[in-house]
Write a protein that holds these residues in place. Structure first.
Motif, PDB file in Angstrom:
ATOM      1  N   ARG A 460       0.830  -1.208   0.000  1.00 31.58           N
ATOM      2  CA  ARG A 460       0.000   0.000   0.000  1.00 31.58           C
ATOM      3  C   ARG A 460       0.867   1.263   0.000  1.00 31.58           C
ATOM      4  O   ARG A 460       0.522   2.263  -0.641  1.00 31.58           O
ATOM      5  N   CYS A 461       1.988   1.234   0.732  1.00 31.57           N
ATOM      6  CA  CYS A 461       2.927   2.372   0.706  1.00 31.57           C
ATOM      7  C   CYS A 461       3.361   2.659  -0.724  1.00 31.57           C
ATOM      8  O   CYS A 461       3.373   3.819  -1.176  1.00 31.57           O
ATOM      9  N   ILE A 464       0.707   4.223  -2.841  1.00 31.00           N
ATOM     10  CA  ILE A 464       0.608   5.667  -2.586  1.00 31.00           C
ATOM     11  C   ILE A 464       1.676   6.415  -3.370  1.00 31.00           C
ATOM     12  O   ILE A 464       1.418   7.477  -3.943  1.00 31.00           O
ATOM     13  N   HIS A 533      -2.692   1.054   8.321  1.00 31.13           N
ATOM     14  CA  HIS A 533      -3.976   0.806   7.661  1.00 31.13           C
ATOM     15  C   HIS A 533      -5.082   1.660   8.284  1.00 31.13           C
ATOM     16  O   HIS A 533      -5.953   2.188   7.565  1.00 31.13           O
ATOM     17  N   HIS A 535      -4.821   4.569   9.726  1.00 25.80           N
ATOM     18  CA  HIS A 535      -4.702   5.969   9.307  1.00 25.80           C
ATOM     19  C   HIS A 535      -5.116   6.129   7.848  1.00 25.80           C
ATOM     20  O   HIS A 535      -5.761   7.131   7.485  1.00 25.80           O
ATOM     21  N   TRP A 536      -4.784   5.170   7.028  1.00 31.10           N
ATOM     22  CA  TRP A 536      -5.209   5.221   5.616  1.00 31.10           C
ATOM     23  C   TRP A 536      -6.736   5.236   5.531  1.00 31.10           C
ATOM     24  O   TRP A 536      -7.316   5.970   4.734  1.00 31.10           O
ATOM     25  N   ASN A 537      -7.383   4.431   6.365  1.00 31.50           N
ATOM     26  CA  ASN A 537      -8.850   4.371   6.366  1.00 31.50           C
ATOM     27  C   ASN A 537      -9.465   5.704   6.812  1.00 31.50           C
ATOM     28  O   ASN A 537     -10.546   6.076   6.350  1.00 31.50           O
ATOM     29  N   GLY A 539      -8.365   8.516   6.035  1.00 27.94           N
ATOM     30  CA  GLY A 539      -8.325   9.371   4.849  1.00 27.94           C
ATOM     31  C   GLY A 539      -9.504   9.141   3.920  1.00 27.94           C
ATOM     32  O   GLY A 539      -9.885  10.039   3.162  1.00 27.94           O
ATOM     33  N   LYS A 540     -10.082   7.943   3.966  1.00 28.15           N
ATOM     34  CA  LYS A 540     -11.276   7.685   3.151  1.00 28.15           C
ATOM     35  C   LYS A 540     -12.464   8.484   3.691  1.00 28.15           C
ATOM     36  O   LYS A 540     -13.326   8.921   2.930  1.00 28.15           O
ATOM     37  N   ARG A 546      -5.749  12.605   3.754  1.00 26.32           N
ATOM     38  CA  ARG A 546      -5.149  11.725   2.761  1.00 26.32           C
ATOM     39  C   ARG A 546      -3.684  12.056   2.531  1.00 26.32           C
ATOM     40  O   ARG A 546      -3.256  13.200   2.655  1.00 26.32           O
ATOM     41  N   PHE A 547      -2.946  11.040   2.149  1.00 23.26           N
ATOM     42  CA  PHE A 547      -1.503  11.213   1.960  1.00 23.26           C
ATOM     43  C   PHE A 547      -1.188  12.069   0.741  1.00 23.26           C
ATOM     44  O   PHE A 547      -0.176  12.765   0.725  1.00 23.26           O
ATOM     45  N   VAL A 563       5.039   8.093   4.771  1.00 24.60           N
ATOM     46  CA  VAL A 563       4.833   6.809   4.091  1.00 24.60           C
ATOM     47  C   VAL A 563       6.174   6.137   3.810  1.00 24.60           C
ATOM     48  O   VAL A 563       6.315   4.920   3.970  1.00 24.60           O
TER      49      VAL A 563
END
Length: 586
Positions: A460-461, A464, A533, A535-537, A539-540, A546-547, A563
């Motif tokens: 996932r990194c 991104i 994960h 923190h990524w969620n 962002g949704k 978001r990154f 990241v």
């Protein structure tokens, strides 16, 4: 950068500034002072036990001393707040500026982050697997192979000079049994009806190809020889063939030893190595002639009701003395173990680590006694016992492998679920605890599958980064100085929490190496993946978190630095475990 060592140094400076400590310096032991994460993260970022371990020697109340120490520490610009909890713990919350510098340091260090020199180049021998060369490796060997290999990688990561070694047990009666089993398959290849494999011989079909090879090489010549004539010929070829299988099994598991040490070396030249080791122990006063009392319960193979040459192991910590030379003048198996340790010590190793199966528990005390006697206490011997692995499929026990005789082979497991799943999951329990391995669970793509969850975080990194390259095509992300991009821009509470988790990596690595507990690495990697994960969620749900944000390039670069740090730590940890860090998963 090691956050906890940094603040341990700051706490020590604060302590040394106190008048009461300077006045009673002879009574104070500062080595007991530690800085660690608080048990409850809500209490702060770092905590110290300084007041609790020093109060008694200073004749004061721990909370009173904690308040005094806190008064000095609160002047530190990197400490945002400080409090005293319980009987005298000092909890500190660190400033955002400190976390931003920490993140910059992690990014700048790259693959070197988390490495340490605590090993100072000391020579360590890690011996693991060391399965009898009588057939393919089975799943029982698998756990020890992964634990030993990962521990060796971990010790190298913190500065030890590590040698990975495999001891080939190729001089015992089991090798004669192997040769007789192969000879039976040789006769079968010549067309003889061998019937049912006799009890006591190895029944596995893996010996059939070797029987055919012997038939091609010798024709019917071996059949006309006596056993004394054909046994050494078949034995040599059988050992070579079995070790070829074992080496292949190990490669499939990403395990590569630097040294394969043959037990037959110890018996060569009239067992010169064994004789010299016993002579040295004799010179030191550790060997005598005598009789051992009959043991309680089952009698071991080397017990005799006659005078033998004995190792006075009770003088160096063992429960009973051990036979070295039988009454007929032949050496015991234990004598070869003594010579093997002696050889390691002569090669300059300061610590010898043996990774053993659970059934070798009775072996530990005698070998610790050998280490003390041979090295005069200079060398350390550590034994790690790996408990059993039980295989399941959707909760049901797995049937035994037909092609391997009566056990599930390591290759069976690797071929079905993949090397990475096997390695990671073999570490997902402490080696001293039994481990259940479910084929279905280790292949599902969910949070409940730790290896997938961690590898997916790394992938996932990189996803991104690929997204960022599309949004900011003018920026070379590989060349960009992301370590300076984070200054004053990483401030969200969840981002800080993620940085704090990454900052634990050097401490986790050193702790896992010092305690010989490689499972700590996979537990930590799962925690990092979980935080990332999560923190990524967020962002949704909240676009501002978001990154990658095309309207805020500077903030995006800072978050890409975060990241990059996550990817670096995950890759380093996975590399220590011998597991792949994929850039993409489908």
């Amino acid at each position: 950068m090691n956050l906890f060592k940094d603040f341990e140094g700051r706490v020590l400076v604060a302590l040394e500034s106190l008048e009461r400590i300077r006045a009673q310096s002879d009574a104070v032991n500062l080595q007991r002072v530690a800085v660690e994460p608080p048990r409850d993260p809500s209490h702060g970022d770092v905590a110290t036990n300084a007041a609790m371990v020093l109060a008694k020697s200073l004749g004061t109340n721990p909370r009173e001393l904690a308040a005094e120490i806190s008064g000095v520490l609160e002047r530190d610009e990197d400490i945002e707040s400080i409090s005293v909890a319980g009987p005298g713990f000092i909890n500190m919350k660190l400033s955002p500026a400190y976390w931003q510098r920490t993140l910059s340091a992690i990014i700048a260090a790259g693959d070197e982050y988390g490495r340490s020199d605590i090993g100072a180049g000391a020579k360590i021998n890690v011996e693991y697997v060391s399965a009898n060369p009588t057939g393919p490796m089975h799943v029982g060997h698998c756990r020890g192979a992964v634990v030993g290999d990962t521990l060796a990688n971990l010790l190298s990561f913190v500065g030890y000079d590590v040698t990975k070694e495999y001891y080939i047990n190729d001089a015992g009666s089991q090798i004669d049994t192997l040769a007789r089993s192969v000879f039976l398959r040789y006769r079968e290849a010549l067309g003889d009806d061998i019937g049912e494999i006799p009890s006591g011989l190895y029944p596995g079909d893996y010996l059939v190809p070797l029987g055919r090879e012997l038939a091609e090489e010798f024709g019917s010549k071996l059949r006309g020889m006596t056993e004394d004539e054909w046994l050494p010929l078949v034995k040599d070829r059988a050992i070579d063939a079995m070790m070829k299988i074992i080496r292949g099994d190990l490669v499939a598991l990403n395990v590569e030893h630097e040294v394969f040490y043959s037990e037959r070396q110890l018996h060569a030249n009239g067992a010169k190595a064994i004789r010299e080791a016993i002579n040295e122990l004799t010179f030191k006063g550790h060997v005598y002639k005598g009789k051992l009392p009959p043991p309680k319960g089952q009698r071991p193979e080397d017990w005799e009701d006659r005078e033998q040459t004995l190792f006075k192991s009770t003088d160096v910590g063992d429960d009973i003395d051990r036979p070295l030379i039988k009454s007929d003048g032949s050496y015991t198996y234990f004598a070869a173990d003594v010579a093997y340790f002696h050889d390691k010590f002569e090669r300059g190793f300061e610590e010898m680590i043996y990774v053993l199966g659970a059934d070798h528990g009775g072996y530990v005390k005698r070998m610790e006694a050998v280490a003390k006697a041979v090295s005069d206490g200079e060398a350390k011997l550590t034994a790690l016992l790996c408990q059993l692995v039980k295989l399941y499929r959707d909760g049901e026990p797995v049937r035994m492998s037909k092609r391997s005789g009566d056990f599930v082979t390591l290759r069976d497991v690797v071929d079905e679920v993949g090397r990475d799943s096997v390695r990671f999951m073999m570490l997902y329990r402490k080696n001293s605890e039994p481990l259940d391995f479910d084929f279905a669970k280790v292949t599902e793509q969910s949070k409940d599958n730790p290896v997938f969850y961690v590898q997916y975080a790394h992938a996932r990194c990189h996803s991104i980064f690929r997204q960022a390259a599309e949004v900011f095509p003018q920026v070379d992300l590989e060349a960009a100085d992301l370590s300076s991009a984070v200054d004053n821009l990483i401030s969200d509470a969840f981002e800080i929490q993620l940085v704090a988790k990454l900052a634990e990596f050097p401490r986790i690595v050193e702790s896992a190496a010092a305690t010989h507990e490689p499972h700590k690495i996979v537990f930590y990697l799962y925690d990092v993946a979980s935080a990332f994960h999560a923190h990524w969620n967020r962002g949704k749900e909240k676009p501002e978190l978001r990154f990658v944000n095309e309207t805020k390039p500077k903030l995006s670069m800072a978050r890409l630095g975060l990241v990059r740090a996550v990817a670096t730590v995950l890759k380093s940890g996975l590399t220590i475990t011998g597991t792949n860090a994929p850039a993409e998963m489908r």
